[in-house]
Design a protein around this motif. Structure first.
Motif, short mmCIF file in Angstrom:
data_model
loop_
_atom_site.label_atom_id
_atom_site.label_comp_id
_atom_site.label_asym_id
_atom_site.label_seq_id
_atom_site.Cartn_x
_atom_site.Cartn_y
_atom_site.Cartn_z
N GLU A 37 0.83 -1.20 0.00
CA GLU A 37 0.00 0.00 0.00
C GLU A 37 0.87 1.26 0.00
OE1 GLU A 37 -2.99 0.26 3.04
OE2 GLU A 37 -3.57 -1.84 2.77
N LEU A 38 1.94 1.22 0.77
CA LEU A 38 2.84 2.36 0.85
C LEU A 38 3.47 2.64 -0.51
CD1 LEU A 38 4.37 4.33 2.86
CD2 LEU A 38 6.19 2.63 2.79
N LEU A 39 3.97 1.59 -1.16
CA LEU A 39 4.65 1.76 -2.44
C LEU A 39 3.70 2.12 -3.57
CD1 LEU A 39 7.22 -1.16 -2.18
CD2 LEU A 39 7.68 1.30 -1.97
N SER A 40 2.41 1.81 -3.42
CA SER A 40 1.45 2.11 -4.47
C SER A 40 0.98 3.57 -4.44
CB SER A 40 0.24 1.18 -4.37
OG SER A 40 -0.52 1.49 -3.22
N MET A 41 1.37 4.31 -3.43
CA MET A 41 0.95 5.70 -3.30
C MET A 41 1.69 6.58 -4.31
SD MET A 41 0.64 6.06 0.81
CE MET A 41 -0.39 7.51 0.83
N SER A 42 1.06 7.67 -4.68
CA SER A 42 1.61 8.63 -5.63
C SER A 42 2.84 9.31 -5.04
CB SER A 42 0.55 9.67 -5.96
OG SER A 42 1.12 10.78 -6.60
N GLU A 43 3.77 9.71 -5.92
CA GLU A 43 4.95 10.45 -5.47
C GLU A 43 4.56 11.79 -4.86
OE1 GLU A 43 8.12 10.81 -8.30
OE2 GLU A 43 7.99 8.71 -8.85
N ASP A 44 3.41 12.32 -5.26
CA ASP A 44 2.94 13.58 -4.70
C ASP A 44 2.57 13.44 -3.22
OD1 ASP A 44 3.22 14.77 -7.17
OD2 ASP A 44 1.11 14.48 -7.72
N ASP A 45 2.34 12.21 -2.78
CA ASP A 45 1.96 11.94 -1.39
C ASP A 45 3.17 11.66 -0.51
OD1 ASP A 45 -0.76 12.19 -1.92
OD2 ASP A 45 -0.94 10.08 -2.49
N TYR A 46 4.39 11.89 -1.02
CA TYR A 46 5.60 11.54 -0.28
C TYR A 46 5.64 12.20 1.10
CZ TYR A 46 10.49 10.59 0.72
OH TYR A 46 11.65 10.14 1.30
N MET A 47 5.83 11.38 2.10
CA MET A 47 5.93 11.76 3.51
C MET A 47 4.71 12.53 4.00
SD MET A 47 8.40 10.31 4.95
CE MET A 47 8.47 8.88 3.89
N ASN A 48 3.53 12.06 3.60
CA ASN A 48 2.30 12.61 4.15
C ASN A 48 2.07 12.00 5.53
OD1 ASN A 48 1.11 10.06 3.89
ND2 ASN A 48 0.32 10.52 1.86
N ALA A 49 1.03 12.38 6.18
CA ALA A 49 0.77 11.93 7.55
C ALA A 49 0.67 10.41 7.66
CB ALA A 49 -0.51 12.59 8.09
N ALA A 50 0.03 9.78 6.68
CA ALA A 50 -0.13 8.32 6.74
C ALA A 50 1.23 7.62 6.60
CB ALA A 50 -1.09 7.85 5.63
N GLN A 51 2.07 8.10 5.71
CA GLN A 51 3.39 7.50 5.55
C GLN A 51 4.25 7.72 6.79
OE1 GLN A 51 4.90 9.11 1.87
NE2 GLN A 51 3.73 7.66 0.63
N LEU A 52 4.20 8.92 7.33
CA LEU A 52 4.95 9.19 8.56
C LEU A 52 4.49 8.29 9.70
CD1 LEU A 52 5.20 13.08 8.37
CD2 LEU A 52 7.06 11.44 8.07
N ALA A 53 3.17 8.10 9.81
CA ALA A 53 2.63 7.22 10.85
C ALA A 53 3.09 5.78 10.64
CB ALA A 53 1.11 7.30 10.87
N PHE A 54 3.12 5.33 9.38
CA PHE A 54 3.58 3.98 9.05
C PHE A 54 5.02 3.78 9.52
CE2 PHE A 54 5.84 1.10 6.18
CZ PHE A 54 5.05 -0.03 6.23
#
Length: 165
Positions: A37-54
């Motif tokens: 799920e993390l890798l499928s996210m758009s590059e525009d979403d880099y280090m958003n809240a969900a990724q930081l929480a992960f």
């Protein structure tokens, strides 16, 4: 005339402008359950809240494991076994020395993990300390404590090889 912003601005300045973007998709604000799920996210979403929480959750799990290992080592070393055979005693002492070396490496890793958690808290996680560029999700999955992009790390290692520490 509009001025063009540089992508090579200092890490602190880049973090301010890019580390906390508004979610651009429904996935950006969702909870990330696995690496796919993390890798499928758009590059525009880099280090958003969900990724930081992960990454924070992953780093906290590593931190708990390292602290648990340290506690087990302390308990294990407190156990005193009196063995009359010198060879057995030497084996036990060598096992203790090996365990202490392993814990020393883990102590250093624990410090890096805690620094990475702190970088998440201040909004600097995921950005190269040297260039201010994104480190990259795949590199962070492989090494969550990374502070340099792959290219910056390669340059650092080449300098160390050529000029020593």
């Amino acid at each position: 005339m509009a001025t063009k912003t540089s992508t090579n601005k200092p890490a602190a300045a880049q973090v301010e402008s890019t580390s906390k973007p508004a979610p651009k998709s429904a996935k950006a604000s969702a909870v990330i359950n696995n690496e796919a799920e993390l890798l499928s996210m758009s590059e525009d979403d880099y280090m958003n809240a969900a990724q930081l929480a992960f990454f924070k959750q992953r780093l906290q799990a590593v931190e708990r494991e390292l602290l648990q290992n340290a506690g087990e080592t302390t308990e294990h070393l407190r156990e005193t076994v009196i063995v009359p055979d010198p060879a057995d005693r030497a084996t036990i002492e060598e096992e203790h020395a090996l365990e202490l070396r392993t814990r020393d490496r883990e102590r250093k890793l624990l410090k890096k993990v805690q620094q990475a958690i702190n970088r998440i808290d201040v909004g600097e996680y995921g950005w190269c300390e040297e260039t201010g560029e994104p480190i990259g999700l795949q590199r962070l999955l492989a090494r969550p404590t990374a502070t340099l992009s792959l290219e910056a790390q390669q340059r650092r290692e080449l300098r160390q090889k050529l000029y020593g520490d």
